[in-house]
Design a protein around this motif. Structure first.
Motif, short mmCIF file in Angstrom:
data_model
loop_
_atom_site.label_atom_id
_atom_site.label_comp_id
_atom_site.label_asym_id
_atom_site.label_seq_id
_atom_site.Cartn_x
_atom_site.Cartn_y
_atom_site.Cartn_z
N GLY A 79 8.10 6.22 -11.06
CA GLY A 79 7.99 5.98 -9.20
C GLY A 79 8.16 5.25 -9.10
N ASP A 80 7.77 4.15 -7.60
CA ASP A 80 8.07 2.56 -6.88
C ASP A 80 7.19 2.03 -6.60
N PHE A 81 7.35 0.98 -8.16
CA PHE A 81 6.24 0.61 -7.91
C PHE A 81 5.65 -0.13 -6.60
N GLY A 82 6.42 -0.71 -5.43
CA GLY A 82 5.73 -1.25 -4.06
C GLY A 82 5.36 0.38 -3.15
N GLY A 83 6.10 1.26 -3.63
CA GLY A 83 5.71 1.98 -2.28
C GLY A 83 4.36 3.52 -2.98
N THR A 84 4.00 2.96 -4.01
CA THR A 84 3.31 4.20 -4.37
C THR A 84 2.09 4.06 -3.86
N SER A 85 1.52 5.78 -3.37
CA SER A 85 0.01 5.68 -2.51
C SER A 85 -0.97 5.81 -3.82
N ILE A 86 -2.03 5.62 -4.35
CA ILE A 86 -2.63 6.47 -5.18
C ILE A 86 -4.08 6.90 -3.98
N TYR A 87 -4.25 7.93 -4.11
CA TYR A 87 -5.51 8.30 -3.22
C TYR A 87 -6.59 8.75 -4.77
N CYS A 88 -8.30 8.66 -4.28
CA CYS A 88 -9.01 8.47 -4.77
C CYS A 88 -8.87 9.74 -4.78
N THR A 89 -10.21 10.33 -5.73
CA THR A 89 -10.27 11.37 -6.72
C THR A 89 -11.18 12.15 -5.24
N LYS A 90 -11.68 11.18 -4.03
CA LYS A 90 -12.65 12.68 -3.14
C LYS A 90 -11.67 12.87 -2.69
N CYS A 91 -10.86 11.68 -2.05
CA CYS A 91 -9.77 12.82 -0.80
C CYS A 91 -8.70 13.64 -1.48
N ALA A 92 -8.95 13.57 -2.58
CA ALA A 92 -7.95 14.17 -3.46
C ALA A 92 -8.16 15.69 -3.17
N ILE A 93 -9.48 15.69 -3.67
CA ILE A 93 -10.76 17.37 -3.38
C ILE A 93 -9.99 17.58 -2.67
N LYS A 94 -10.53 16.51 -1.48
CA LYS A 94 -10.56 17.37 0.36
C LYS A 94 -8.91 17.79 0.36
N GLY A 95 -8.34 17.62 -0.45
CA GLY A 95 -7.19 17.94 0.00
C GLY A 95 -5.71 17.03 1.50
N VAL A 96 -6.33 16.24 0.76
CA VAL A 96 -5.39 14.81 1.71
C VAL A 96 -4.06 14.66 1.43
N VAL A 97 -3.92 14.79 0.08
CA VAL A 97 -2.52 14.72 -0.70
C VAL A 97 -1.80 15.60 -0.37
#
Ligand SMILES: [Zn+2]
Length: 66
Positions: free
Chosen positions: A48-66
């Protein structure tokens, strides 16, 4: 030893020791703070891109935000 080097606007430099269990990020959707474990950190550094990486929490990933 790895450390985080921060230079303030007045030119003062501060060095903060960096330990693997003290690396955090926040979910870009809900803002919850998350610990970045060694495995995740490795994948960011390799793929990845160290400064530009976004990591979604499990809750948001399950909701399909990603
Ligand atoms: Zn979230």
């Amino acid at each position: 030893m790895l450390y985080h080097k921060i230079t303030s606007n007045n030119g003062t430099t501060k060095m903060v020791d960096l330990y693997e269990d003290e690396i955090f990020t926040y979910c870009p959707s809900c803002g919850v703070e998350q610990n970045v474990d060694t495995e995740l950190l490795q994948s960011i550094l390799i793929d990845g891109d160290f400064g530009g990486t976004s990591i979604y929490c499990t809750k948001c990933a399950i909701k399909g935000v990603v």
